[in-house]
Structure formats: structure tokens, C-alpha cells
Design a protein around this motif. Structure first.
Motif, mmCIF file in Angstrom:
data_model
loop_
_atom_site.group_PDB
_atom_site.id
_atom_site.type_symbol
_atom_site.label_atom_id
_atom_site.label_comp_id
_atom_site.label_asym_id
_atom_site.label_seq_id
_atom_site.Cartn_x
_atom_site.Cartn_y
_atom_site.Cartn_z
ATOM 1 N N VAL A 9 0.855 -1.092 0.176
ATOM 2 C CA VAL A 9 -0.111 0.002 0.029
ATOM 3 C C VAL A 9 0.907 1.314 -0.102
ATOM 4 C CG1 VAL A 9 -2.015 -0.847 1.122
ATOM 5 C CG2 VAL A 9 -0.350 0.115 2.481
ATOM 6 N N ARG A 10 2.132 1.131 0.297
ATOM 7 C CA ARG A 10 2.890 2.329 0.110
ATOM 8 C C ARG A 10 4.206 1.948 -0.563
ATOM 9 N NH1 ARG A 10 4.418 5.149 5.689
ATOM 10 N NH2 ARG A 10 4.833 6.764 4.000
ATOM 11 N N SER A 11 4.771 2.924 -1.127
ATOM 12 C CA SER A 11 6.148 2.911 -2.121
ATOM 13 C C SER A 11 7.120 2.498 -1.192
ATOM 14 C CB SER A 11 6.317 4.118 -2.773
ATOM 15 O OG SER A 11 7.593 4.166 -3.342
ATOM 16 N N THR A 12 8.245 1.791 -1.822
ATOM 17 C CA THR A 12 9.452 1.574 -1.206
ATOM 18 C C THR A 12 10.567 2.557 -1.487
ATOM 19 O OG1 THR A 12 10.288 0.474 -3.085
ATOM 20 C CG2 THR A 12 9.039 -1.049 -1.174
ATOM 21 N N VAL A 13 10.239 3.677 -2.103
ATOM 22 C CA VAL A 13 11.163 4.960 -2.393
ATOM 23 C C VAL A 13 11.545 5.415 -1.080
ATOM 24 C CG1 VAL A 13 11.431 7.079 -3.386
ATOM 25 C CG2 VAL A 13 10.207 5.098 -4.629
ATOM 26 N N GLY A 14 12.761 5.801 -0.874
ATOM 27 C CA GLY A 14 13.234 6.173 0.576
ATOM 28 C C GLY A 14 13.383 5.175 1.722
ATOM 29 N N THR A 15 13.022 4.117 1.628
ATOM 30 C CA THR A 15 13.146 3.155 2.736
ATOM 31 C C THR A 15 14.441 2.656 2.833
ATOM 32 O OG1 THR A 15 12.308 1.261 1.304
ATOM 33 C CG2 THR A 15 10.451 2.533 2.480
ATOM 34 N N LYS A 16 14.636 1.703 3.559
ATOM 35 C CA LYS A 16 16.025 1.272 3.726
ATOM 36 C C LYS A 16 16.131 -0.126 2.895
ATOM 37 C CE LYS A 16 16.566 1.734 8.605
ATOM 38 N NZ LYS A 16 16.786 1.218 10.277
ATOM 39 N N HIS A 17 17.298 -0.206 2.346
ATOM 40 C CA HIS A 17 17.344 -1.371 1.426
ATOM 41 C C HIS A 17 16.888 -2.532 1.775
ATOM 42 C CE1 HIS A 17 19.899 -3.537 -1.792
ATOM 43 N NE2 HIS A 17 20.200 -4.272 -0.724
ATOM 44 N N ARG A 44 5.369 -14.533 8.176
ATOM 45 C CA ARG A 44 5.072 -13.353 9.413
ATOM 46 C C ARG A 44 6.203 -12.523 9.594
ATOM 47 N NH1 ARG A 44 -0.070 -13.031 11.599
ATOM 48 N NH2 ARG A 44 -1.200 -15.183 10.884
ATOM 49 N N GLY A 45 7.358 -13.013 9.626
ATOM 50 C CA GLY A 45 8.442 -12.170 10.081
ATOM 51 C C GLY A 45 8.830 -11.194 8.990
ATOM 52 N N MET A 46 8.488 -11.640 7.767
ATOM 53 C CA MET A 46 8.962 -10.714 6.760
ATOM 54 C C MET A 46 7.732 -9.516 6.636
ATOM 55 S SD MET A 46 9.957 -13.617 3.868
ATOM 56 C CE MET A 46 10.210 -12.500 2.314
ATOM 57 N N VAL A 47 6.519 -9.945 6.783
ATOM 58 C CA VAL A 47 5.570 -9.028 6.833
ATOM 59 C C VAL A 47 5.710 -8.149 8.000
ATOM 60 C CG1 VAL A 47 2.954 -8.563 7.373
ATOM 61 C CG2 VAL A 47 3.897 -10.571 5.745
ATOM 62 N N ARG A 48 6.388 -8.399 9.326
ATOM 63 C CA ARG A 48 6.250 -7.631 10.466
ATOM 64 C C ARG A 48 7.485 -6.527 10.192
ATOM 65 N NH1 ARG A 48 8.161 -11.393 14.149
ATOM 66 N NH2 ARG A 48 6.169 -11.995 14.319
ATOM 67 N N THR A 49 8.513 -6.900 9.235
ATOM 68 C CA THR A 49 9.670 -5.919 8.950
ATOM 69 C C THR A 49 9.081 -4.951 8.025
ATOM 70 O OG1 THR A 49 11.101 -7.679 8.963
ATOM 71 C CG2 THR A 49 11.881 -6.085 7.765
ATOM 72 N N ALA A 51 5.643 -4.041 7.844
ATOM 73 C CA ALA A 51 4.511 -3.712 8.124
ATOM 74 C C ALA A 51 3.999 -2.244 7.758
ATOM 75 C CB ALA A 51 4.163 -4.012 9.615
ATOM 76 N N HIS A 52 4.817 -1.447 7.625
ATOM 77 C CA HIS A 52 4.253 0.100 7.457
ATOM 78 C C HIS A 52 4.261 0.329 6.042
ATOM 79 C CE1 HIS A 52 8.787 -0.355 7.167
ATOM 80 N NE2 HIS A 52 8.671 0.655 6.531
ATOM 81 N N LEU A 53 4.644 -0.841 5.158
ATOM 82 C CA LEU A 53 4.361 -0.662 3.631
ATOM 83 C C LEU A 53 3.268 -1.443 2.990
ATOM 84 C CD1 LEU A 53 8.215 -0.945 2.681
ATOM 85 C CD2 LEU A 53 6.854 1.267 2.961
ATOM 86 N N VAL A 54 2.650 -2.348 4.122
ATOM 87 C CA VAL A 54 1.818 -3.643 3.467
ATOM 88 C C VAL A 54 0.403 -3.546 4.463
ATOM 89 C CG1 VAL A 54 3.657 -5.026 2.380
ATOM 90 C CG2 VAL A 54 2.961 -5.460 4.561
ATOM 91 N N THR A 55 -0.356 -4.073 3.697
ATOM 92 C CA THR A 55 -1.223 -4.680 4.615
ATOM 93 C C THR A 55 -1.724 -6.169 4.661
ATOM 94 O OG1 THR A 55 -3.074 -4.359 2.883
ATOM 95 C CG2 THR A 55 -2.753 -2.509 4.477
#
Length: 60
Positions: A9-17, A44-49, A51-55
Motif C-alpha cells: 500500500v506504500r512505496s519503497t522509495v526512500g526506505t532502507k535497502h 510472518r517475520g517478513m511481513v512484520r519487518t 508492516a508500514h508498507l503492506v496490509t
């Protein structure tokens, strides 16, 4: 076994590598992409990492 519906739901531009790599390894390429993954601790761990970009929704 339950499954997870993961939507970007959010872009990865500007996020950590590593966050960008995690989103790609989930199979998401752009905003609005959705994938269905098995409900396993690895995903689950990947999604938790990122979480601010996905639902996440549980799908039967």
C-alpha cells in the motif's frame, strides 16, 4: 492451513535497502500488488519487518 493475503500500500522509495529487498522477496513489485502466502513463521517475520508498507489479511 491458513494463508495470508499481503498487499503493498506504500512505496519503497526512500526506505532502507533491506526493506526494499523484503518487499521484493514477498513477490510485490508495485503499489496495489497482492500475493497469497502460506501462514508460516518466515512470512510472518517478513511481513512484520515491512508492516508500514503492506496490509495483511487472513484468507481461509
Amino acid at each position: 492451513m491458513a494463508r495470508l493475503k499481503v498487499t503493498q500500500v506504500r512505496s519503497t522509495v526512500g526506505t532502507k535497502h533491506m526493506h526494499r529487498e523484503t518487499v521484493r522477496s514477498l513477490g510485490l513489485k508495485r503499489i496495489g500488488d497482492t500475493v497469497i502466502k502460506e501462514d508460516r513463521p518466515e512470512f510472518r517475520g517478513m511481513v512484520r519487518t515491512v508492516a508500514h508498507l503492506v496490509t495483511v489479511e487472513e484468507v481461509d
